[in-house]
Design an enzyme around this catalytic site. Structure first.
Site, short mmCIF file in Angstrom:
data_model
loop_
_atom_site.label_atom_id
_atom_site.label_comp_id
_atom_site.label_asym_id
_atom_site.label_seq_id
_atom_site.Cartn_x
_atom_site.Cartn_y
_atom_site.Cartn_z
N TYR A 98 11.58 -7.27 -9.25
CA TYR A 98 11.80 -8.64 -8.78
C TYR A 98 11.45 -9.65 -9.87
CZ TYR A 98 12.78 -7.19 -4.01
OH TYR A 98 13.37 -6.63 -2.90
N GLU A 140 10.02 -3.79 2.44
CA GLU A 140 10.23 -2.53 1.72
C GLU A 140 8.98 -1.68 1.68
OE1 GLU A 140 11.86 -3.96 -1.97
OE2 GLU A 140 13.55 -4.89 -0.90
#
Length: 393
Positions: A98, A140
């Site tokens: 990310y 997640e």
């Protein structure tokens, strides 16, 4: 959620950023892959990058997330986030990536919009990004914990042995696989998919998702339609006795328990997860009213045609409605052409599951809503990048 100050800036700049997102995403991916070529080689779907669908999906999800924050500031778009999170976990996306995406995405935004990206604008969209990223990372992490609790494997990728392969049609092959380590099978739900990682001739390790297509004794069963470099590679090279790497089953669209009517609508290879759902209903002796609707080109291209007939016959309250665009031989006129639910009685209280190409999904979803099925009770799966995220689906 989004701070008041950033919300004002995002709302004011959303038309500009949204209008340019189609230019921003190609620049982002070009920068990302130049800095990290291994991501294109071993993580991202090269076919979807080449035809642009992955780029469209990213653009749609970011714009949809920002728009959702503005429209409903106290409500997080969890349905959209869950879809993305399942895909991320299934291919091994981790939290560090990310940061990498953030670096190259914001550099691409500046490249395209230039001086329009003031410090205030950059800060507001930075807040949007990290709200989305942090929400995804949390979802997640929970998914990874659930997967770990349902299997004895410690790594995402696990070798499986192909114990059988069956040719459904000229272009669809079904594989039965068992853990090569003779361990237990991972838990799965009817409608979910597995990720398959395979090494191609050029040394790239490409990943694709394939729906589980029904139950099997101590084995996972998934089906592959030949339509790209990975599926073609599997068709040509993966045979009984070979080993293939799979990730545990994932996917946010699966058959929910209940006793109300259920409608399973599919087109083409979209009947793969529907076959798994129908198989589960038959195996559990479900008394639910089950309506299967499928559209295909003709009888020869219709994979799982025998399964549909046999599983429908096993259920006490099930019907099947098959539409062929170009039927071979005699076929009812009202079942010739595209799927048309006006000829199918949809009972009150129906929960619907759809899978197929986007034009099919849009058409059938509209027909179901017209028939009185609430939008919240219509669930869909689309193979490949989800270009419908945030579009009211």
């Amino acid at each position: 959620m989004l701070s008041a100050k950033s919300a004002e800036v995002v709302e004011a700049t959303l038309p500009v950023v949204g209008g340019a997102i189609g230019d921003i995403t190609p620049r982002f991916y070009d920068r990302l892959f130049a800095a990290h070529p291994e991501l294109l080689r071993d993580l991202f779907n090269r076919g979807n990058q080449a035809n642009g669908t992955q780029r469209e999906a990213l653009a749609g999800s970011i714009a949809a997330f920002a728009a959702a924050l503005i429209a409903n500031p106290d409500q997080r778009p969890d349905a959209m986030l869950a879809r993305i999170a399942h895909k991320h976990v299934s291919v091994g996306i981790d939290n560090e990536q990310y940061k990498v995406v953030h670096e190259h995405l914001f550099a691409a935004i500046v490249d395209i919009l230039g001086e329009a990206v003031t410090p205030e604008v950059a800060a507001a969209w930075d807040e949007v990004y990290w709200l989305m990223a942090n929400a995804l990372m949390a979802i997640e992490e929970r998914l990874r914990a659930e997967v770990a609790a349902g299997t004895d494997q410690t790594d995402l990728w696990r070798p499986y042995t192909v114990v059988a392969r069956h040719q459904e049609t000229d272009t669809v092959t079904t594989y039965l696989v068992r853990p090569a380590d003779d361990g237990s099978l991972p838990a799965s739900r009817p409608g979910q998919y597995v990720s398959v990682r395979t090494e191609l001739a050029d040394g790239a390790h490409q990943i694709r998702q394939y729906s589980l297509s029904g139950g099997a004794d101590n084995a996972l069963r998934f089906s592959v339609k030949r339509d790209g470099e990975v599926s073609g590679h599997l068709h040509d090279n993966l045979h009984a006795g070979d080993t293939v790497e799979l990730a545990p089953p994932l996917g946010d669209i699966f058959l929910a328990e209940g006793d109300g009517p259920v409608l399973l609508a599919s087109a083409g290879i979209g009947n793969t997860p529907m076959t798994a759902m129908l198989d589960h209903l038959a195996a559990t002796g479900s008394a639910r009213q089950v309506i299967s609707v499928h559209g295909d080109r003709d009888q020869l291209s219709h994979a799982f045609r025998a399964d549909l007939e046999q599983l429908t016959a096993k259920l006490a309250n099930a019907t099947a409605h098959v539409f062929y665009e170009q039927p071979l031989g005699e076929w009812p006129a009202e079942r010739t052409g595209l799927v048309n639910l006006s000829t199918v009685e949809v009972p009150v209280g129906t929960t619907a599951y759809l899978c197929g190409p986007l034009p099919f999904l849009r058409a059938v979803r509209g027909q179901l809503i017209e028939a009185g099925v609430p939008a919240a009770d219509i669930h869909y799966e689309v193979f490949g990048p989800d270009l419908w995220l945030g579009a009211g689906a």
